[in-house]
Each structure stands twice: as structure tokens, then as C-alpha cells.
Design a protein around this motif. Structure first.
Motif, short mmCIF file in Angstrom:
data_model
loop_
_atom_site.label_atom_id
_atom_site.label_comp_id
_atom_site.label_asym_id
_atom_site.label_seq_id
_atom_site.Cartn_x
_atom_site.Cartn_y
_atom_site.Cartn_z
N MET A 1 0.83 -1.21 0.00
CA MET A 1 0.00 0.00 0.00
C MET A 1 0.87 1.26 0.00
N ASN A 2 0.36 2.31 -0.62
CA ASN A 2 1.15 3.54 -0.67
C ASN A 2 0.93 4.37 0.58
N VAL A 3 2.01 4.93 1.12
CA VAL A 3 1.89 5.85 2.25
C VAL A 3 1.52 7.22 1.71
N ILE A 4 2.20 7.57 0.63
CA ILE A 4 1.97 8.90 0.06
C ILE A 4 1.99 8.80 -1.46
N THR A 5 1.11 9.55 -2.09
CA THR A 5 1.06 9.55 -3.56
C THR A 5 1.11 11.00 -4.02
N GLU A 28 4.45 1.72 1.87
CA GLU A 28 4.65 1.49 3.31
C GLU A 28 6.00 0.82 3.57
N GLY A 29 6.75 1.36 4.51
CA GLY A 29 7.99 0.72 4.95
C GLY A 29 9.14 0.79 3.95
N GLU A 62 -1.44 17.41 -6.29
CA GLU A 62 -2.08 16.66 -5.21
C GLU A 62 -1.04 15.82 -4.48
N ILE A 63 -1.09 15.83 -3.14
CA ILE A 63 -0.23 14.94 -2.35
C ILE A 63 -1.17 14.15 -1.44
N LYS A 64 -1.44 12.91 -1.84
CA LYS A 64 -2.45 12.11 -1.12
C LYS A 64 -1.82 11.39 0.06
N TYR A 65 -2.38 11.63 1.25
CA TYR A 65 -1.94 10.90 2.45
C TYR A 65 -3.19 10.57 3.25
N SER A 68 -6.45 12.23 2.42
CA SER A 68 -6.53 13.70 2.26
C SER A 68 -5.48 14.17 1.25
N ASN A 69 -5.77 15.34 0.69
CA ASN A 69 -4.75 16.01 -0.12
C ASN A 69 -4.02 16.98 0.80
N LEU A 70 -2.75 16.69 1.11
CA LEU A 70 -2.00 17.50 2.08
C LEU A 70 -1.92 18.97 1.66
N LEU A 71 -1.94 19.19 0.33
CA LEU A 71 -1.82 20.58 -0.13
C LEU A 71 -3.08 21.39 0.19
#
Ligand SMILES: Nc1ncnc2c1ncn2[C@@H]1O[C@H](COP(=O)(O)OP(=O)(O)OP(=O)(O)O)[C@@H](O)[C@H]1O
Ligand SMILES: [Mg+2]
Length: 266
Positions: A1-5, A28-29, A62-65, A68-71
Motif C-alpha cells: 500500500m502507498n503511504v503517500i502519492t 509502506e515501509g 495533489e499529495i495524497k496521504y 486527504s490532499n496535504l496541499l
């Protein structure tokens, strides 16, 4: 799974576009290295993730975490994530410490913001964290100037990992340290990563460190990611001529080999 996209991230100043439509994912990791020559936009990318850009710069995309979009977060929403789920260590770790506050007070600042613990529990947690990075408990009462560069960077790591973040952003974390201390600090980081399972966005010039620790690599040039792949692909079979140039102009692996012979690193 992705931590951040990261999707189509651009960072723009008044006159120019510093980061230009970059996309990457960190799993992740994973130890994900972002490499490229000075000025290519690595630190801007790192700063954009935690909304740490200077006010004259604007990030779009977009920075998906965690859904949410962190931006798009407000500064106060971002403060709840930064330090807890997403933390940083920097090359200029000395600048992250306030000279007249003890190391203990630096821990307190994070703990009070993010945790609901008694004073005794906070102190115990901080001392345990110091021991986990190979320092003695009594460093808790010392001031930053009383510690060496390597010790201070270990304290930064202890604070950054205290709240078990999902992603640690390490921007040239050992650039100000000598090469033996650098390898020891990175060994520590690698060991703590294995223990906590956090992903690392590792920014460096030093391809010896990338060769030793990274899982995947993105190569940046003039604000653009020109190549992404796993370590073997990028270091042994680069597709882009610039990546090849970067590899060929990196410091020799001699230091790494001699440290390994001396038993400093494995
Ligand atoms: N506040 C700012 N306003 C406008 N441009 C900036 C600002 N800060 C940095 N820059 C420019 O953005 C570009 C990318 O800088 P960045 O710090 O991301 O490079 P870097 O890849 O991290 O380099 P290094 O390896 O030297 O740390 C550089 O050309 C730099 O001059
Ligand atoms: Mg930088």
C-alpha cells in the motif's frame, strides 16, 4: 500500500517553476531515495509535502496521504499531521535546536503537542527514545551545544521517530557529518526503520548511501523526475543518459569498502 502519492506536483515562484509536474508514490515501509544535482528541486519537493515552503512559493497538484490532499489542508490541520504521522530530519539539524533549551525540553515540545501523557511518562518515553538511538539517558538534561554533531543528529532522529510516523522525510541527514559518523547514523536509521516500519523519503547526493539503503530511486533534474525505478534498475541499468552521468560522477565506493573492511559498516 502507498503511504503517500504525489500527483502532478509543481512548485512555482514569482518568475519560474521550480518543480515541474512530478508524480511518484512511496510504499509502506519503503526506503525511497530522491537524487539529483544541487538545485534540481529535491528540497522543494520535501518541503511541499509538509507545507513547509516559504510564503513566496506555491505548490499545486495533489499529495495524497490517508485519504486527504496535504496541499489542501489548513495550517492547523497540517500541524496535527506533521511531527506525528509525517516527520522530518534535516542536514541543518543544529538549526532545529534552540540553544537555551535542554534536550528534554525539545522532546517535551513534541510530546505536549501530540500526546496526552503525564510529565513522568513523557520523561520516561524521551529517555527510552535516547537509549534507542544509542545515547545515554543523561543527555536529557544537557543543552544542544554540549553534544557533538553525530549525537545531535541522533537526538533529531529520536524526536522524529518518537511518535512512530508513517513517513520520515530525511533531507541530506548526514551531509554535515564525517563519513564514519554518517554510516553509523544511517545504520541506525535503517535499524529503526525495520523496527517501526516507517517509510523514508531519503534525499541525498551520495549514491553510496543510496546503493546501500534504498529500495527505489527517483532521479530529479531541473525540477522534473526523469527516471524512477528499483535500485538495481536505476544504478545498474539506467535508461536516461543523465542518470548514467550522475552515477559515473558519484564519489567512488572506496570509502564504503574500507569502512566495511574496518567493520564500521556491514
Ligand atoms: N524561496 C525561494 N524562492 C525562489 N526560488 C527558490 C527558493 N528557494 C530555493 N529556490 C530555488 O529552487 C531551486 C531548487 O532548490 P532546492 O533547494 O529544491 O534544490 P535541491 O535539489 O534540494 O539542491 P541541494 O542538493 O543543493 O540541496 C533552486 O534553483 C533554488 O535556487
Ligand atoms: Mg536540498
Amino acid at each position: 500500500m502507498n503511504v503517500i502519492t504525489v500527483n502532478h506536483l509543481s512548485v512555482t515562484g514569482k518568475q519560474n517553476r521550480i518543480v515541474n509536474d512530478i508524480s511518484f508514490k512511496i510504499q509502506e515501509g519503503e526506503w525511497f531515495a530522491l537524487v539529483g544535482q544541487s538545485g534540481s528541486g529535491k528540497s522543494m519537493t520535501a518541503s511541499a509535502i509538509g507545507q513547509l515552503l516559504s510564503p513566496n512559493l506555491q505548490a499545486t497538484g495533489e499529495i495524497k496521504y490517508a485519504g486527504s490532499n496535504l496541499l489542501a489542508l489548513t495550517p492547523s490541520e497540517m500541524r496535527k499531521i506533521r511531527g506525528k504521522h509525517l516527520s522530518y530530519i534535516f542536514q541543518d539539524y543544529q538549526g532545529s535546536f534552540t540553544p537555551f533549551l535542554t534536550i528534554g525540553r525539545h522532546f517535551e515540545e513534541y510530546q505536549q503537542r501530540h500526546l496526552d501523557l503525564s510529565k513522568t511518562a513523557r520523561k520516561q518515553q524521551a529517555k527510552q527514545a535516547l537509549v534507542s538511538v544509542g545515547l545515554s539517558e543523561d543527555i536529557y538534561t544537557r543543552y544542544p551545544v554540549q553534544l557533538s554533531g553525530g549525537q545531535l543528529q541522533r537526538v533529531s532522529i529520536a524526536i522524529a521517530l518518537l511518535l512512530k510516523p508513517d513517513l520520515l522525510i530525511a533531507d541530506e541527514p548526514t551531509a554535515a557529518l564525517d563519513s564514519v559518523t554518517s554510516f553509523k547514523v544511517l545504520e541506525l536509521l535503517s535499524q529503526l526503520q525495520a523496527e517501526t516500519g516507517c517509510a523514508i523519503l531519503f534525499i541525498t547526493h551520495d549514491l553510496r548511501h543510496v546503493r546501500k539503503y534504498a529500495d527505489r530511486i527517483a532521479v530529479m533534474k531541473d525540477g522534473v523526475i526523469i527516471e524512477t525505478g528499483n535500485k538495481d534498475q536505476i544504478l545498474n541499468h539506467p535508461k536516461n543518459p543523465y542518470t548514467e552521468l550522475l552515477i559515473n560522477s558519484s564519489p567512488s565506493l572506496r570509502t564504503m569498502l574500507s569502512l566495511s573492511i574496518e567493520g564500521v559498516i556491514r
